[in-house]
Scaffold this motif. Structure first.
Motif, mmCIF file in Angstrom:
data_model
loop_
_atom_site.group_PDB
_atom_site.id
_atom_site.type_symbol
_atom_site.label_atom_id
_atom_site.label_comp_id
_atom_site.label_asym_id
_atom_site.label_seq_id
_atom_site.Cartn_x
_atom_site.Cartn_y
_atom_site.Cartn_z
ATOM 1 N N GLU A 64 0.604 -1.151 0.414
ATOM 2 C CA GLU A 64 0.001 -0.083 -0.162
ATOM 3 C C GLU A 64 1.130 1.009 0.130
ATOM 4 O OE1 GLU A 64 -3.233 1.570 3.358
ATOM 5 O OE2 GLU A 64 -3.203 -0.719 2.810
ATOM 6 N N GLU A 65 1.866 1.248 0.513
ATOM 7 C CA GLU A 65 2.666 2.237 0.821
ATOM 8 C C GLU A 65 3.664 2.427 -0.620
ATOM 9 O OE1 GLU A 65 3.256 4.939 2.699
ATOM 10 O OE2 GLU A 65 5.622 5.588 3.050
ATOM 11 N N MET A 66 3.729 1.135 -1.075
ATOM 12 C CA MET A 66 4.574 1.797 -2.822
ATOM 13 C C MET A 66 3.971 2.218 -3.236
ATOM 14 S SD MET A 66 7.844 1.528 -1.716
ATOM 15 C CE MET A 66 7.659 1.287 0.141
ATOM 16 N N VAL A 67 2.131 2.192 -3.350
ATOM 17 C CA VAL A 67 1.829 2.015 -4.288
ATOM 18 C C VAL A 67 1.700 4.455 -4.377
ATOM 19 C CG1 VAL A 67 -1.246 2.914 -5.181
ATOM 20 C CG2 VAL A 67 0.404 0.452 -4.558
ATOM 21 N N GLN A 98 5.658 9.860 -7.594
ATOM 22 C CA GLN A 98 7.173 10.053 -7.936
ATOM 23 C C GLN A 98 6.741 11.064 -10.103
ATOM 24 O OE1 GLN A 98 9.364 8.677 -6.538
ATOM 25 N NE2 GLN A 98 10.636 8.486 -8.677
ATOM 26 N N GLU A 99 7.804 11.242 -10.467
ATOM 27 C CA GLU A 99 7.016 12.378 -11.207
ATOM 28 C C GLU A 99 7.266 11.439 -12.572
ATOM 29 O OE1 GLU A 99 9.092 16.091 -11.601
ATOM 30 O OE2 GLU A 99 9.468 16.092 -14.668
ATOM 31 N N SER A 142 8.075 7.572 -18.648
ATOM 32 C CA SER A 142 9.430 7.269 -19.450
ATOM 33 C C SER A 142 10.408 6.270 -19.354
ATOM 34 C CB SER A 142 10.493 8.619 -19.342
ATOM 35 O OG SER A 142 10.421 8.953 -18.069
ATOM 36 N N LEU A 143 11.610 5.930 -19.257
ATOM 37 C CA LEU A 143 12.834 5.464 -19.079
ATOM 38 C C LEU A 143 13.008 5.885 -17.573
ATOM 39 C CD1 LEU A 143 14.192 3.193 -22.450
ATOM 40 C CD2 LEU A 143 12.876 2.012 -20.148
ATOM 41 N N ASP A 144 13.528 6.783 -17.219
ATOM 42 C CA ASP A 144 14.197 7.810 -16.884
ATOM 43 C C ASP A 144 13.161 7.833 -15.278
ATOM 44 O OD1 ASP A 144 16.356 8.595 -16.986
ATOM 45 O OD2 ASP A 144 15.805 10.653 -18.530
ATOM 46 N N ALA A 145 11.603 7.879 -15.369
ATOM 47 C CA ALA A 145 10.831 7.797 -14.720
ATOM 48 C C ALA A 145 11.135 6.358 -13.727
ATOM 49 C CB ALA A 145 9.165 8.160 -14.867
ATOM 50 N N ILE A 146 10.710 5.234 -14.442
ATOM 51 C CA ILE A 146 10.926 4.473 -14.637
ATOM 52 C C ILE A 146 12.138 4.210 -13.751
ATOM 53 C CG2 ILE A 146 11.430 1.296 -15.085
ATOM 54 C CD1 ILE A 146 9.597 2.302 -17.824
ATOM 55 N N ARG A 147 13.293 4.976 -14.151
ATOM 56 C CA ARG A 147 15.105 4.688 -13.084
ATOM 57 C C ARG A 147 14.731 4.933 -11.574
ATOM 58 N NH1 ARG A 147 17.976 6.803 -17.418
ATOM 59 N NH2 ARG A 147 16.996 4.347 -18.393
ATOM 60 N N GLN A 181 15.305 3.564 -8.187
ATOM 61 C CA GLN A 181 15.843 3.404 -6.751
ATOM 62 C C GLN A 181 15.852 4.132 -5.796
ATOM 63 O OE1 GLN A 181 18.394 5.848 -9.784
ATOM 64 N NE2 GLN A 181 19.300 3.433 -10.402
ATOM 65 N N GLN A 182 14.064 4.542 -5.993
ATOM 66 C CA GLN A 182 14.122 5.509 -4.491
ATOM 67 C C GLN A 182 13.901 5.282 -3.702
ATOM 68 O OE1 GLN A 182 11.989 5.295 -1.719
ATOM 69 N NE2 GLN A 182 10.772 7.322 -2.050
ATOM 70 N N THR A 183 14.744 5.558 -2.236
ATOM 71 C CA THR A 183 15.392 5.147 -1.095
ATOM 72 C C THR A 183 14.150 3.985 -1.045
ATOM 73 O OG1 THR A 183 16.081 7.331 -0.651
ATOM 74 C CG2 THR A 183 17.446 5.748 0.881
ATOM 75 N N ASP A 184 12.765 4.161 -0.514
ATOM 76 C CA ASP A 184 12.382 3.390 0.601
ATOM 77 C C ASP A 184 11.806 2.234 -0.485
ATOM 78 O OD1 ASP A 184 11.955 5.050 2.755
ATOM 79 O OD2 ASP A 184 10.666 6.181 2.213
ATOM 80 N N HIS A 185 11.404 2.353 -1.742
ATOM 81 C CA HIS A 185 11.310 1.544 -3.019
ATOM 82 C C HIS A 185 12.405 0.072 -2.988
ATOM 83 C CE1 HIS A 185 10.183 -0.223 -6.993
ATOM 84 N NE2 HIS A 185 9.786 -0.599 -6.230
ATOM 85 N N GLN A 186 13.575 0.960 -2.884
ATOM 86 C CA GLN A 186 14.551 0.235 -2.593
ATOM 87 C C GLN A 186 14.876 -1.236 -1.488
ATOM 88 O OE1 GLN A 186 18.206 0.482 -4.172
ATOM 89 N NE2 GLN A 186 17.651 0.485 -6.089
ATOM 90 N N VAL A 187 14.390 -0.330 -0.316
ATOM 91 C CA VAL A 187 14.430 -0.992 0.955
ATOM 92 C C VAL A 187 13.275 -2.188 0.878
ATOM 93 C CG1 VAL A 187 13.499 -1.306 3.835
ATOM 94 C CG2 VAL A 187 14.912 0.541 2.344
#
Lengths: 108, 108
Positions: free
Chosen positions: A31-34, A40-41, A62-67, A71-77
């Motif tokens: 839920e938090e990830m959504v 995100q831009e 864009s691919l940049d938005a996906i990248r 790499q978003q910090t909480d998403h990495q965790v």
């Protein structure tokens, strides 16, 4: 439920997954990830279903938005916890949406 | 359950749908369409889940393979029946898979 995306081209991330039986923290984190993805831009929407197999498709400008989202910090965790606890297997596919078309019953 | 696709690039058709309450003929036709798709040249696999929203992703070697499948005679009949009877709404997205990566628990 069906994401209202703009005209192509745009990008899709197809995340197909099989869960473990470990539940602790999963629903809250999902839920938090959504919520974070929506901030995100370049985020355009998402669709998600699970019934044994889970398929979540998120849409991006864009691919940049996906990248950046990857790499978003909480998403990495969350990704790390996902591999350690929640997923028995997953496959992620990064796609360019080249064409789309739709149907709504009201068109009949 | 997670389709074993080759290395990218390849193509994906994301079919997101909401059903009507009309059941007659749906399950048999869906099953027959999977059987016929598997016979098509360039077919690489598929993943499908429904829980209210349905997401079916089929994978293909080329845009030509997708076009041939769209125009396959029995599939055309099924598409027409789908719009008339089985679907309240759907959206189809034709995508080029540019990159993928996967995780299996046994890698831990």
């Amino acid at each position: 439920m069906i994401a209202a995306t703009p005209n192509p081209p745009y990008y899709a991330v197809i995340f197909s997954s099989v869960r473990t039986e470990f539940e602790e923290g999963y629903a809250e984190t999902a839920e938090e990830m959504v919520r974070l993805a929506e901030e995100q831009e370049g985020y355009l929407g998402y669709e998600s279903v699970r019934d044994g197999l889970g398929i979540t498709v998120s849409y991006w400008a864009s691919l940049d938005a996906i990248r950046n989202w990857k790499q978003q910090t909480d998403h990495q965790v969350a990704q790390k916890l996902g591999r350690a606890n929640w997923y028995a297997a997953y496959k992620t596919r990064i796609c360019k949406v080249e064409r789309d078309y739709e149907f709504f019953e009201s068109e009949k």
